[in-house]
Enzyme design. Structure first.
Site, PDB file in Angstrom:
ATOM      1  N   THR A  33       0.818  -1.218   0.000  1.00 52.96           N
ATOM      2  CA  THR A  33       0.000   0.000   0.000  1.00 52.96           C
ATOM      3  C   THR A  33       0.855   1.273   0.000  1.00 52.96           C
ATOM      4  O   THR A  33       0.522   2.220  -0.724  1.00 52.96           O
ATOM      5  CB  THR A  33      -0.979  -0.016   1.186  1.00 52.96           C
ATOM      6  OG1 THR A  33      -1.794  -1.189   1.096  1.00 52.96           O
ATOM      7  CG2 THR A  33      -1.868   1.212   1.184  1.00 52.96           C
ATOM      8  N   GLU A  41       0.576   9.515  -5.764  1.00 50.73           N
ATOM      9  CA  GLU A  41       1.077  10.873  -5.543  1.00 50.73           C
ATOM     10  C   GLU A  41       2.012  11.300  -6.666  1.00 50.73           C
ATOM     11  O   GLU A  41       1.975  12.445  -7.116  1.00 50.73           O
ATOM     12  CB  GLU A  41       1.812  10.979  -4.198  1.00 50.73           C
ATOM     13  CG  GLU A  41       0.891  11.114  -3.024  1.00 50.73           C
ATOM     14  CD  GLU A  41       1.585  11.747  -1.834  1.00 50.73           C
ATOM     15  OE1 GLU A  41       1.849  12.970  -1.879  1.00 50.73           O
ATOM     16  OE2 GLU A  41       1.864  11.018  -0.867  1.00 50.73           O
ATOM     17  N   HIS A  67      -7.097   0.430  -0.705  1.00 48.21           N
ATOM     18  CA  HIS A  67      -6.318  -0.577  -1.440  1.00 48.21           C
ATOM     19  C   HIS A  67      -7.174  -1.832  -1.418  1.00 48.21           C
ATOM     20  O   HIS A  67      -7.280  -2.495  -0.392  1.00 48.21           O
ATOM     21  CB  HIS A  67      -4.961  -0.805  -0.776  1.00 48.21           C
ATOM     22  CG  HIS A  67      -4.008  -1.566  -1.616  1.00 48.21           C
ATOM     23  ND1 HIS A  67      -2.673  -1.653  -1.313  1.00 48.21           N
ATOM     24  CD2 HIS A  67      -4.163  -2.288  -2.763  1.00 48.21           C
ATOM     25  CE1 HIS A  67      -2.052  -2.387  -2.222  1.00 48.21           C
ATOM     26  NE2 HIS A  67      -2.951  -2.790  -3.109  1.00 48.21           N
TER      27      HIS A  67
END
Length: 131
Positions: A33, A41, A67
């Protein structure tokens, strides 16, 4: 002017170094994750970069993701960021982010980045060392 609807997509192959076990966020050798979040990002950062002036940058201020599905080592993963909003003063930029592997969706969410002056930001950060 930052254009709403601008998208950026990145891809990479999951390696042992990109697993939850390697990050310490889990014990299994599946896409971690933290790496999915970083990829999301990075897609947003890349998407925004072409709109910034010399000396400007952006920093993440919010990341709200899920996730939803595991990805094994060796499979390709993709992350996409789409600009969905810009604050009135033009300093905060909102994104819809998503990730998927070769079999389908693995994660999604929202991300916000603040546009900053790189030198000013670094000076403020480094001033913490003077205390």
């Amino acid at each position: 002017m930052i254009l709403i609807g601008t998208k950026c997509r990145l891809e990479q192959t999951v390696t042992e170094e990109l697993t939850a076990a390697a990050a310490g966020s889990g014990a299994l050798a599946v896409f971690g994750t933290p790496f999915m979040a970083a990829m999301m990002e990075n897609a947003a950062l890349t998407c925004l970069q072409s709109f910034l002036e010399e000396g400007q940058g952006s920093v993440g201020t919010r990341l709200d993701i899920t996730h939803d599905s595991p990805t094994p080592v060796g499979m390709k993963v993709f992350a996409e960021a789409e600009i969905t909003g810009v604050s009135e003063n033009g300093r905060m930029v909102d994104f819809q982010v998503s990730a998927w592997d070769e079999r389908g969706p693995i994660g999604k969410g929202a991300h916000t980045r603040a546009i900053i002056r790189n030198e000013k930001f670094l000076a403020k950060c480094n001033a913490k060392l003077d205390c």
